[in-house]
Design an enzyme around this catalytic site. Structure first.
Site, PDB file in Angstrom:
ATOM      1  N   GLU A  65      -1.513  -9.819  -1.890  1.00  0.00           N
ATOM      2  CA  GLU A  65      -0.751 -11.066  -1.854  1.00  0.00           C
ATOM      3  C   GLU A  65      -0.735 -11.522  -0.400  1.00  0.00           C
ATOM      4  O   GLU A  65      -0.393 -10.722   0.467  1.00  0.00           O
ATOM      5  CB  GLU A  65       0.707 -10.777  -2.249  1.00  0.00           C
ATOM      6  CG  GLU A  65       1.009 -10.981  -3.699  1.00  0.00           C
ATOM      7  CD  GLU A  65       2.444 -10.556  -4.008  1.00  0.00           C
ATOM      8  OE1 GLU A  65       3.356 -11.330  -3.680  1.00  0.00           O
ATOM      9  OE2 GLU A  65       2.618  -9.459  -4.562  1.00  0.00           O
ATOM     10  N   ARG A 302      -0.342   6.397  -4.190  1.00  0.00           N
ATOM     11  CA  ARG A 302      -0.338   5.600  -2.971  1.00  0.00           C
ATOM     12  C   ARG A 302      -0.238   6.515  -1.762  1.00  0.00           C
ATOM     13  O   ARG A 302       0.193   7.665  -1.863  1.00  0.00           O
ATOM     14  CB  ARG A 302       0.799   4.594  -2.987  1.00  0.00           C
ATOM     15  CG  ARG A 302       2.197   5.214  -2.933  1.00  0.00           C
ATOM     16  CD  ARG A 302       3.277   4.188  -3.193  1.00  0.00           C
ATOM     17  NE  ARG A 302       3.340   3.162  -2.170  1.00  0.00           N
ATOM     18  CZ  ARG A 302       3.083   1.869  -2.399  1.00  0.00           C
ATOM     19  NH1 ARG A 302       2.747   1.449  -3.587  1.00  0.00           N
ATOM     20  NH2 ARG A 302       3.185   0.994  -1.429  1.00  0.00           N
ATOM     21  N   LYS A 312       6.876  -3.692   3.417  1.00  0.00           N
ATOM     22  CA  LYS A 312       6.704  -4.972   4.126  1.00  0.00           C
ATOM     23  C   LYS A 312       8.036  -5.463   4.686  1.00  0.00           C
ATOM     24  O   LYS A 312       8.108  -5.976   5.790  1.00  0.00           O
ATOM     25  CB  LYS A 312       6.160  -6.038   3.172  1.00  0.00           C
ATOM     26  CG  LYS A 312       4.658  -6.076   3.093  1.00  0.00           C
ATOM     27  CD  LYS A 312       4.198  -7.207   2.181  1.00  0.00           C
ATOM     28  CE  LYS A 312       2.762  -6.949   1.731  1.00  0.00           C
ATOM     29  NZ  LYS A 312       2.419  -7.635   0.488  1.00  0.00           N
TER      30      LYS A 312
HETATM   31  P1  ATP Z   1       4.363  -6.139  -2.226  1.00  0.00           P
HETATM   32  O1  ATP Z   1       5.600  -5.362  -2.402  1.00  0.00           O
HETATM   33  O2  ATP Z   1       4.529  -7.356  -1.376  1.00  0.00           O
HETATM   34  O3  ATP Z   1       3.575  -6.396  -3.490  1.00  0.00           O
HETATM   35  P2  ATP Z   1       2.206  -4.376  -1.565  1.00  0.00           P
HETATM   36  O4  ATP Z   1       2.178  -3.388  -0.462  1.00  0.00           O
HETATM   37  O5  ATP Z   1       2.042  -3.934  -2.966  1.00  0.00           O
HETATM   38  O6  ATP Z   1       3.511  -5.173  -1.325  1.00  0.00           O
HETATM   39  P3  ATP Z   1      -0.043  -6.112  -2.041  1.00  0.00           P
HETATM   40  O7  ATP Z   1      -0.554  -7.223  -1.220  1.00  0.00           O
HETATM   41  O8  ATP Z   1       0.389  -6.389  -3.424  1.00  0.00           O
HETATM   42  O9  ATP Z   1       1.132  -5.464  -1.215  1.00  0.00           O
HETATM   43  O10 ATP Z   1      -1.074  -4.899  -2.030  1.00  0.00           O
HETATM   44  C1  ATP Z   1      -2.461  -5.034  -2.219  1.00  0.00           C
HETATM   45  C2  ATP Z   1      -3.032  -3.738  -2.752  1.00  0.00           C
HETATM   46  O11 ATP Z   1      -2.785  -2.651  -1.854  1.00  0.00           O
HETATM   47  C3  ATP Z   1      -2.419  -3.343  -4.073  1.00  0.00           C
HETATM   48  O12 ATP Z   1      -3.472  -3.037  -4.971  1.00  0.00           O
HETATM   49  C4  ATP Z   1      -1.579  -2.138  -3.768  1.00  0.00           C
HETATM   50  O13 ATP Z   1      -1.526  -1.254  -4.843  1.00  0.00           O
HETATM   51  C5  ATP Z   1      -2.303  -1.528  -2.565  1.00  0.00           C
HETATM   52  N1  ATP Z   1      -1.377  -0.722  -1.749  1.00  0.00           N
HETATM   53  C6  ATP Z   1      -0.229  -1.132  -1.179  1.00  0.00           C
HETATM   54  N2  ATP Z   1       0.396  -0.116  -0.539  1.00  0.00           N
HETATM   55  C7  ATP Z   1      -0.392   0.985  -0.705  1.00  0.00           C
HETATM   56  C8  ATP Z   1      -0.302   2.365  -0.293  1.00  0.00           C
HETATM   57  N3  ATP Z   1       0.737   2.825   0.436  1.00  0.00           N
HETATM   58  N4  ATP Z   1      -1.297   3.207  -0.647  1.00  0.00           N
HETATM   59  C9  ATP Z   1      -2.341   2.755  -1.368  1.00  0.00           C
HETATM   60  N5  ATP Z   1      -2.486   1.489  -1.785  1.00  0.00           N
HETATM   61  C10 ATP Z   1      -1.532   0.601  -1.484  1.00  0.00           C
HETATM   62 MG    MG Z   2       2.011  -5.578  -4.698  1.00  0.00          MG
END
Ligand code: ATP
Ligand code: MG
Length: 603
Positions: A65, A302, A312
């Site tokens: 996002e 993750r 974030k």
């Molecule tokens: P939000 O809470 O804003 O959704 P987010 O960290 O999930 O935050 P996104 O932009 O949705 O942010 O994440 C993009 C991709 O990165 C998603 O597929 C998510 O699963 C992956 N991702 C986010 N944090 C991690 C992490 N700590 N380890 C592995 N993958 C991650």
């Molecule tokens: Mg997300």
């Protein structure tokens, strides 16, 4: 199949586990996706049926996002998705998930594109090089069409319960849900009402479109999940065309399907969403709306990294409160922060490879990331001497040995410990004179037991220079040592036959006062003192490391005057450093400590 990291691994080191490779390899063996057609761009079943067999053997995607900067957790997701596509002759799409009509920020979009490129990946097709960069909001028309299809098939209905009623009727883990009084509306009635929603005749929150699945399902995500909501808001891409927007759980599988993703890889939080993902795509495929075979979702754990927060919201707070200097503060776990700190894309990719891809919830030690950096830079970062806490040393017999107090003796040191194949070892040049900067801790008027460096009567070598013998020191009125006095032992220069004529127990680092260059050296350390600063209800703000940044006014050897922003070095005895991307220039040298020479945290 091999990945670039393989070449550095000795045969007896096991490959880190990555269960996704087994899934992909088995799909490739069975030809699961072999006959898949690709219409050249994302689209529905008809669009792809007019295409040709996909040159990409697999398609993965990274779907951020655009609402913030990427961090080390995203780096793992990037390495997994782009890395698998690269290793199996596929392609990975970069998809901006902009289905929320929030103000989207160009700064974040640019930052995400930069970060993925910097990590060494692109989103081109293997043949033809077409760029696979997409926006989820471009699929709104299809999503709407698919919603009408579900309504027509009796698989979705407009629910007009209040949000409170809906919540109460959803039940919980111990209680099944209760059917909505709107659940048995006819398809025609639902269609008419849904169109009214779309035409803007209902206010925000007055109704939602829900999938009709099972209010008693043990998986709460299958209790008639909402798939469309009303939101009278302008969207950066579609303007005021829509006042209803798809929910993430509905939009995401459709985005994957239109892009003909083969393996949709996400983190474990989405495991409970998989039954809905399959439910939706099964129906859309059966209805001929999306191409077969449909995407499959796979989940991995993750990344949780010790001494780091990746939320974030919390990272934003650190920036907004001025706790750090910005998103790219070298202490931030953002990709821009890691980059400015001096981490290399190679070290981050190696780290992601080494931690593997599993379904186990685990904390990865920050020290592993640092170890990957050291391994990357050990053979290629030029060595340099610097004095971080300077104390003046005077060689009182200089004129007697060299004929004049102004004489400067040229010293040559290797810039790398080993030559690269077919290349000579690069060298660096320092000038030793009567006055020299040494590290304050390298002199002790009264040496503690076992001390081998400078104290009256002891001999040490100035690294790459001469053996010297300490004769005493000068002090100010407060008793602080202001100058160390020593004599140089002639004929003992490193690299000459006389070098071994005098045995010493220590060699100390130094910089000649005549050619030293002033520099600011930023000694960064972990931002938090606790390995899991935001777990178990801990207040991460109370666990900030007060010593996460110390600034040293240093003297550095002249070879560093030519450093360009981003150049990395090993400062002998201190660790790895980088010329700061933002503040370093030819007029003002600024270096950041990336990490020490060995893991010394907590010791
Ligand atoms: P939000 O809470 O804003 O959704 P987010 O960290 O999930 O935050 P996104 O932009 O949705 O942010 O994440 C993009 C991709 O990165 C998603 O597929 C998510 O699963 C992956 N991702 C986010 N944090 C991690 C992490 N700590 N380890 C592995 N993958 C991650
Ligand atoms: Mg997300």
């Amino acid at each position: 199949m091999s990945s670039p990291a393989d070449k550095d691994r000795t045969p007896d080191t096991p490959r880190p586990s990555n269960f996704l490779r087994q899934i992909i390899e088995s799909d490739l063996d069975r030809g699961t996706h072999a006959a898949r057609l690709w219409g050249g761009t994302p689209g529905d079943a008809r669009h792809h049926s007019q295409g040709s067999v996909d040159a990409a053997r697999i398609r993965t995607r990274f779907p951020p996002e655009p609402n913030g900067y990427l961090h080390v957790g995203h780096a793992k997701s990037i390495c997994v998705n782009f890395g698998l596509a690269r290793d199996y002759a596929g392609t990975c799409h970069l998809r901006f998930d902009d289905t929320n009509p929030e103000k989207e920020d160009q700064e974040f979009v640019d930052g995400i594109i930069d970060a993925v490129h910097w990590l060494g990946f692109d989103w081109k097709d293997p043949e033809g090089g077409r760029e696979n960069l997409y926006w989820a909001s471009n699929y709104f028309d299809f999503m709407y069409r698919a919603a009408e299809y579900l309504i027509e098939r009796g698989l979705a209905y407009v629910d007009e319960q209040s949000p409170e009623e809906m919540r109460a009727n959803r039940g919980d883990f111990s209680r099944p849900g209760v059917n909505s009084p709107f659940r048995e509306r006819s398809a025609a009635e639902n269609l008419a009402r849904f169109r009214e929603m779309k035409e803007g005749r209902l206010p925000d929150g007055a109704a939602v479109l829900r999938a009709k699945i099972d209010m008693a399902s043990p998986n709460i995500n299958l209790r008639d999940p909402a798939i469309y909501r009303i939101k009278h808001a302008e969207h950066h891409n579609t303007g005021n065309q829509w006042c209803i927007y798809p929910m993430y759980t509905y939009a995401h599988p459709i985005e994957d399907a239109l892009e003909h993703i083969t393996h949709s890889i996400c983190t474990l939080e989405f495991e409970d969403q998989r039954p809905f993902y399959d439910w939706l795509l099964d129906h859309l495929r059966e209805g001929g709306l999306i191409a077969a075979p449909q995407p499959r979702q796979y989940e991995f754990a993750r990344l949780n990294l010790t001494y780091v927060v990746t939320s974030k919201r919390k990272l934003k707070h650190l920036v907004d409160s001025g706790t750090v200097s910005g998103w790219d503060d070298p202490r931030m776990p953002t990709i821009v922060g890691l980059r400015r700190r001096g981490f290399t894309p190679e070290s981050i990719r190696d780290f992601c490879e080494r931690i593997g891809v599993t379904k186990d919830y685990a904390w990865i030690d920050y020290a592993l990331l640092e170890a990957c950096l050291r391994e990357d830079l050990e053979a290629r970062a030029h060595r340099a001497m610097v004095v971080l806490d300077p104390l003046k040393l005077e060689l009182t017999n200089w004129a007697e040995v060299f004929g004049s107090d102004a004489h400067l003796e040229a010293c040559e040191l290797p810039a790398l410990p080993h030559a690269r194949e077919g290349e000579a070892v690069p060298t660096r040049h320092l000038k030793l004179g009567r006055e020299v900067w040494i590290e304050r801790e390298d002199f002790a008027e009264e040496p503690p037991k076992g001390y081998k460096r400078l104290f009256p009567g002891n001999r040490v070598r100035l690294k790459g220079g001469y053996v010297i013998e300490c004769t005493g020191c000068e002090k100010d009125e407060a008793g602080h040592v202001t100058r160390v006095l020593a004599t140089v032992v002639g004929g003992t220069k490193s690299g000459t036959p006389g070098a071994d004529s005098v045995k010493v127990k220590a060699a100390i680092t130094w910089v000649g006062a005549a050619d030293a260059v002033a520099a600011e050296v930023r000694l960064y350390d972990r931002l938090f003192t606790d390995p899991q600063p935001d777990s178990g209800g801990k207040d991460y703000l109370a666990l900030l490391n007060p010593d996460s940044l110390k600034v040293a006014r240093a003297w550095v050897e002249p070879s560093l005057a030519a450093a360009q922003a981003g150049d990395k070095f090993q400062f002998e005895r201190f660790g790895y450093f980088v010329a700061d991307c933002a503040d370093h220039s030819g007029e003002r040298l600024v270096f950041n400590r990336i990490t020490g020479l060995k893991d010394s945290w907590g010791k």
